[in-house]
Design an enzyme around this catalytic site. Sequence first.
Site, PDB file in Angstrom:
ATOM      1  N   HIS A  55       0.804  -1.201   0.015  1.00 14.56           N
ATOM      2  CA  HIS A  55      -0.037  -0.004   0.055  1.00 14.56           C
ATOM      3  C   HIS A  55       0.907   1.185   0.014  1.00 14.56           C
ATOM      4  O   HIS A  55       2.166   1.060   0.137  1.00 14.56           O
ATOM      5  CB  HIS A  55      -1.165  -0.116   1.210  1.00 14.56           C
ATOM      6  CG  HIS A  55      -0.336  -0.236   2.652  1.00 14.56           C
ATOM      7  ND1 HIS A  55       0.527  -0.975   2.888  1.00 14.56           N
ATOM      8  CD2 HIS A  55      -0.514   0.974   3.521  1.00 14.56           C
ATOM      9  CE1 HIS A  55       0.932  -0.781   4.219  1.00 14.56           C
ATOM     10  NE2 HIS A  55       0.321   0.549   4.696  1.00 14.56           N
ATOM     11  N   HIS A  78       1.475   3.901   1.983  1.00 22.30           N
ATOM     12  CA  HIS A  78       1.836   4.795   3.103  1.00 22.30           C
ATOM     13  C   HIS A  78       3.291   4.790   3.135  1.00 22.30           C
ATOM     14  O   HIS A  78       4.065   3.843   2.837  1.00 22.30           O
ATOM     15  CB  HIS A  78       1.410   4.009   4.329  1.00 22.30           C
ATOM     16  CG  HIS A  78      -0.150   4.097   4.812  1.00 22.30           C
ATOM     17  ND1 HIS A  78      -0.928   3.547   5.717  1.00 22.30           N
ATOM     18  CD2 HIS A  78      -0.904   5.442   4.579  1.00 22.30           C
ATOM     19  CE1 HIS A  78      -1.895   3.981   5.597  1.00 22.30           C
ATOM     20  NE2 HIS A  78      -2.245   5.300   5.057  1.00 22.30           N
ATOM     21  N   ASP A 133       5.648   4.843   5.255  1.00 22.03           N
ATOM     22  CA  ASP A 133       6.575   3.764   5.893  1.00 22.03           C
ATOM     23  C   ASP A 133       6.893   2.591   5.162  1.00 22.03           C
ATOM     24  O   ASP A 133       7.916   1.709   5.453  1.00 22.03           O
ATOM     25  CB  ASP A 133       6.152   3.412   7.136  1.00 22.03           C
ATOM     26  CG  ASP A 133       4.628   2.995   7.318  1.00 22.03           C
ATOM     27  OD1 ASP A 133       3.888   3.331   6.647  1.00 22.03           O
ATOM     28  OD2 ASP A 133       4.309   2.365   8.375  1.00 22.03           O
ATOM     29  N   HIS A 134       5.809   2.223   3.967  1.00 19.84           N
ATOM     30  CA  HIS A 134       6.132   0.984   3.399  1.00 19.84           C
ATOM     31  C   HIS A 134       6.941   1.274   1.992  1.00 19.84           C
ATOM     32  O   HIS A 134       7.142   0.297   1.239  1.00 19.84           O
ATOM     33  CB  HIS A 134       4.757   0.204   3.156  1.00 19.84           C
ATOM     34  CG  HIS A 134       4.450  -0.226   4.320  1.00 19.84           C
ATOM     35  ND1 HIS A 134       4.361  -1.621   4.514  1.00 19.84           N
ATOM     36  CD2 HIS A 134       3.954   0.168   5.433  1.00 19.84           C
ATOM     37  CE1 HIS A 134       3.843  -2.027   5.940  1.00 19.84           C
ATOM     38  NE2 HIS A 134       3.663  -0.842   6.444  1.00 19.84           N
ATOM     39  N   ASP A 137      -0.336  -4.068   5.592  1.00 19.29           N
ATOM     40  CA  ASP A 137      -0.825  -3.940   7.052  1.00 19.29           C
ATOM     41  C   ASP A 137      -2.493  -4.311   6.973  1.00 19.29           C
ATOM     42  O   ASP A 137      -2.940  -3.994   5.731  1.00 19.29           O
ATOM     43  CB  ASP A 137      -1.013  -2.452   7.316  1.00 19.29           C
ATOM     44  CG  ASP A 137       0.664  -2.187   7.613  1.00 19.29           C
ATOM     45  OD1 ASP A 137       1.500  -2.844   7.406  1.00 19.29           O
ATOM     46  OD2 ASP A 137       0.948  -0.599   7.759  1.00 19.29           O
ATOM     47  N   HIS A 197       5.927  -6.360  11.600  1.00 22.79           N
ATOM     48  CA  HIS A 197       5.315  -4.955  11.811  1.00 22.79           C
ATOM     49  C   HIS A 197       5.031  -4.870  13.053  1.00 22.79           C
ATOM     50  O   HIS A 197       4.002  -4.425  13.354  1.00 22.79           O
ATOM     51  CB  HIS A 197       4.127  -4.861  10.818  1.00 22.79           C
ATOM     52  CG  HIS A 197       3.666  -3.337  10.585  1.00 22.79           C
ATOM     53  ND1 HIS A 197       2.847  -2.642  11.227  1.00 22.79           N
ATOM     54  CD2 HIS A 197       3.925  -2.477   9.564  1.00 22.79           C
ATOM     55  CE1 HIS A 197       2.706  -1.594  10.883  1.00 22.79           C
ATOM     56  NE2 HIS A 197       3.280  -1.283   9.708  1.00 22.79           N
TER      57      HIS A 197
END
Lengths: 296, 296
Positions: free
Chosen positions: A61, A63, A65-66, A205, A263
Amino acid sequence: MMKITFLGTAGATPTKKRALPSVAIEYKGRIYLFDCGEGTQRQFLKYGLNMSKICCIFLTHAHADHVIGIAGLIRTLSINKRTDALSIYAPEGEEAKIRNLAHFDDSVVNYEVIVKPIKTGIVLKNNDLEIRAFKLNHSVLTYGYVIKEADKIRFIKEKAAAAGIKGVMFKEILKKKILQINKKRVPLGNISFLETGKKVVYATDTRPCKSAEKNAANADLLIHEATYTDALKTFAKDRKHSTAGEAAAIAKNANAKRLILFHISARYKDTKVLLEEAQKIFKNTEVANDGLEIVL
Amino acid sequence: MMKITFLGTAGATPTKKRALPSVAIEYKGRIYLFDCGEGTQRQFLKYGLNMSKICCIFLTHAHADHVIGIAGLIRTLSINKRTDALSIYAPEGEEAKIRNLAHFDDSVVNYEVIVKPIKTGIVLKNNDLEIRAFKLNHSVLTYGYVIKEADKIRFIKEKAAAAGIKGVMFKEILKKKILQINKKRVPLGNISFLETGKKVVYATDTRPCKSAEKNAANADLLIHEATYTDALKTFAKDRKHSTAGEAAAIAKNANAKRLILFHISARYKDTKVLLEEAQKIFKNTEVANDGLEIVL
């Protein structure tokens, strides 16, 4: 042989010990990279993985942080003289955002970077692996991935010999599925068996969901997010994450062989509490640490 | 007291030992951050600096290795409950690119992030510091920064006492510049001296240039890039970087007090060669390492 290296195992924010999410799966000299959090290129150096082997990147996805790590990684690969094209798979609708990032330093990048939208279903299939995306349940459109090694036909030496198979006949029977030897029909199935390829599932996530459970069926390895423990289930629900107990229930219901909790929220300096919570439900659980390497 | 922490000291690509460029200057409880390469937020954790103290970020240019870290840093600050606005200064014309990055995860960021274009001249001035931008000579529009501590009036105890200054009169004379005491006029200058504030200059990425030399005049500390040694001067010229020798010549001509070589190419595992080259020209030279802390 599939080598899985956990390059970053943190939740939304990094810690001294945990970099942002990224998992490298090396198979037959190629690295398939799943997520690419900030700092991933440096984690390659830290854990002695060769980043020039990356053939494609699969994002769950959009976001930060990824995904933020793709900008620097793409740049460094070019400085390191990469010429092969690089495919980046991202959820449909997020291509523009990912392209902005992927092409941040376009003037210094000398190879082709292609951002490809994905939907549920097969994303990539070659002679080695099939990689399939399935929907997760997070605050934005998010996909998990099933990484399935191709099944292989293995000969049963004794049976093949008894049937008179030798030399080039092995190749021939693989192609024709049946051979006529000394007036006897020898079907491939009689002298071989099908070795099922390993199956790895990457689910982050997400809230625990039926889609993850279904897609993780009989997985050799399930990598499932476990941002919190059950004590913070309200957080998990609000923020669309899972607890260790919930991840374990998915592994159990899916009949997975092994579970890796991934995670991990920065609040857990000691992850014993996550491990114990999960192991009550699913015994064969570990908590991922940066640098953890699993060979299947 | 100005505390300068080198968070990342690498050139274009990180190494095991060097993160991408970022330098934190802490002064009176605030951190002024210069560049923010990928991984900067994690370097804050590694070196025990409190990222919530960041008041503003000054970017030299919009190349990925100097800026990618803002996306994750902004996100983490919000998760850490920041409410104060954050200003990011970037070369005029690059705002759109930097804004895309700064607002990458806008939906999870709960404070204001303002990207402000800069030109040559004063960028920020408060009671503590003046921060001024000057042009460098790189492949894209790039600015260096002069960080100048405000000059301070210091009383000469004995002279103040002899003139009859005491109690609230100190505040009064600071305001009025002159006082009448026992029918005698006491000018501020007679009982005090001006302590010149410290001057730090941050010059990266750049070819050696007159603008850097002029702006570094009499600097207490010059942080100048030295990507290569003179042996690779052709590279330095082509890629618009400096050699250690060239950085040293700038420090010498500027009459700087101290030189820190910065933005070191990944090829130099041992930086002795850079140090020796520079010290032949400018003795008071050091090579920056991640975590180097200098107090002025």
